[in-house]
Design a protein around this motif. Structure first.
Motif, short mmCIF file in Angstrom:
data_model
loop_
_atom_site.label_atom_id
_atom_site.label_comp_id
_atom_site.label_asym_id
_atom_site.label_seq_id
_atom_site.Cartn_x
_atom_site.Cartn_y
_atom_site.Cartn_z
N PRO A 22 -40.78 42.59 -89.02
CA PRO A 22 -39.66 43.20 -88.30
C PRO A 22 -38.48 42.22 -88.24
O PRO A 22 -38.66 41.01 -88.35
CB PRO A 22 -40.24 43.46 -86.91
CG PRO A 22 -41.73 43.49 -87.11
CD PRO A 22 -42.00 42.53 -88.22
N PRO A 23 -37.27 42.72 -88.01
CA PRO A 23 -36.08 41.87 -88.10
C PRO A 23 -35.98 40.80 -87.01
O PRO A 23 -35.22 39.86 -87.16
CB PRO A 23 -34.93 42.88 -87.97
CG PRO A 23 -35.52 44.06 -87.32
CD PRO A 23 -36.96 44.11 -87.75
N TYR A 24 -36.73 40.92 -85.93
CA TYR A 24 -36.65 39.93 -84.86
C TYR A 24 -37.58 38.73 -85.11
O TYR A 24 -37.45 37.70 -84.47
CB TYR A 24 -36.99 40.55 -83.51
CG TYR A 24 -38.34 41.24 -83.50
CD1 TYR A 24 -39.52 40.51 -83.34
CD2 TYR A 24 -38.43 42.61 -83.66
CE1 TYR A 24 -40.75 41.13 -83.35
CE2 TYR A 24 -39.66 43.24 -83.67
CZ TYR A 24 -40.81 42.50 -83.52
OH TYR A 24 -42.03 43.13 -83.53
N VAL A 25 -38.54 38.85 -86.00
CA VAL A 25 -39.51 37.79 -86.24
C VAL A 25 -38.83 36.60 -86.89
O VAL A 25 -38.10 36.76 -87.87
CB VAL A 25 -40.69 38.30 -87.11
CG1 VAL A 25 -41.56 37.14 -87.58
CG2 VAL A 25 -41.52 39.30 -86.33
N GLY A 101 -25.95 42.33 -87.66
CA GLY A 101 -25.78 41.62 -88.93
C GLY A 101 -26.73 40.44 -89.01
O GLY A 101 -27.94 40.60 -88.92
N ALA A 102 -26.19 39.24 -89.11
CA ALA A 102 -27.01 38.04 -89.26
C ALA A 102 -27.35 37.38 -87.92
O ALA A 102 -28.00 36.36 -87.89
CB ALA A 102 -26.28 37.03 -90.14
N LEU A 116 -27.45 34.39 -81.67
CA LEU A 116 -28.31 33.39 -82.28
C LEU A 116 -28.36 33.60 -83.79
O LEU A 116 -28.28 34.74 -84.25
CB LEU A 116 -29.74 33.50 -81.72
CG LEU A 116 -29.88 33.37 -80.22
CD1 LEU A 116 -31.29 33.74 -79.78
CD2 LEU A 116 -29.52 31.96 -79.76
N VAL A 117 -28.48 32.52 -84.54
CA VAL A 117 -28.62 32.61 -85.99
C VAL A 117 -30.02 32.19 -86.38
O VAL A 117 -30.68 31.42 -85.68
CB VAL A 117 -27.57 31.71 -86.72
CG1 VAL A 117 -26.16 32.24 -86.49
CG2 VAL A 117 -27.69 30.27 -86.30
#
Length: 119
Positions: A22-25, A101-102, A116-117
Motif C-alpha cells: 500500500p502507498p503508506y508503507v 503525490g510524493a 513527509l517524504v
C-alpha cells in the motif's frame, strides 16, 4: 496452448500487482537527511509504517490495521508505547494517513506530522 500461456501471463501480472505494498508503507521524514542520520536523530524524526505496525517519533504501535476511507487511510493501532503519559493499555488511536503525490501526512486530534517524504 496459446490461450493457456496468455491466461498464465495475465494471472501472474494480476497477482504481482495485487501483492504491491500500500502507498503508506515505508519510511518517511520531513527531511531526507534524517533518513541517514544517527539512530538518536532517526528516533526523533523518522516515521516507519509497515502493513501491521508503525513507529513514529515518541509513539510506536505493535499492532495496526489499515482501512481506506474517503479522507485517506485510517489506522486503528494498539499495543502502543511512547513518551506520551496519556497512553495506557489497552490503547487504540485512529490515525489518518493522506498521500499527496510524493508526500504523506499523518494526523490525529492534536497532531499533524506535516508533509513527509519517503526515505
Amino acid at each position: 496452448m496459446r490461450r493457456l500461456v496468455m491466461t498464465t501471463a495475465i494471472s501472474a501480472f494480476a497477482g504481482g500487482s495485487a501483492l504491491a505494498a500500500p502507498p503508506y508503507v515505508g519510511t518517511w521524514s520531513t527531511d531526507r537527511l534524517n533518513c541517514h542520520a544517527a539512530p538518536d536523530i532517526q528516533r526523533e524524526t523518522v516515521f516507519t509504517v509497515d502493513q501491521a505496525s508503525l513507529s513514529f517519533p515518541d509513539l510506536g504501535c505493535e499492532q495496526a490495521t489499515f482501512r481506506k476511507s474517503s479522507t485517506g487511510w485510517v489506522v486503528h493501532a494498539s499495543q502502543c508505547y511512547g513518551s506520551d503519559p496519556s497512553i495506557e493499555e489497552p490503547f487504540a488511536r485512529v490515525i489518518h494517513i493522506v498521500r499527496h503525490g510524493a508526500t504523506l501526512r499523518f494526523t490525529w486530534p492534536g497532531f499533524d506530522s506535516g508533509p513527509l517524504v519517503r526515505c
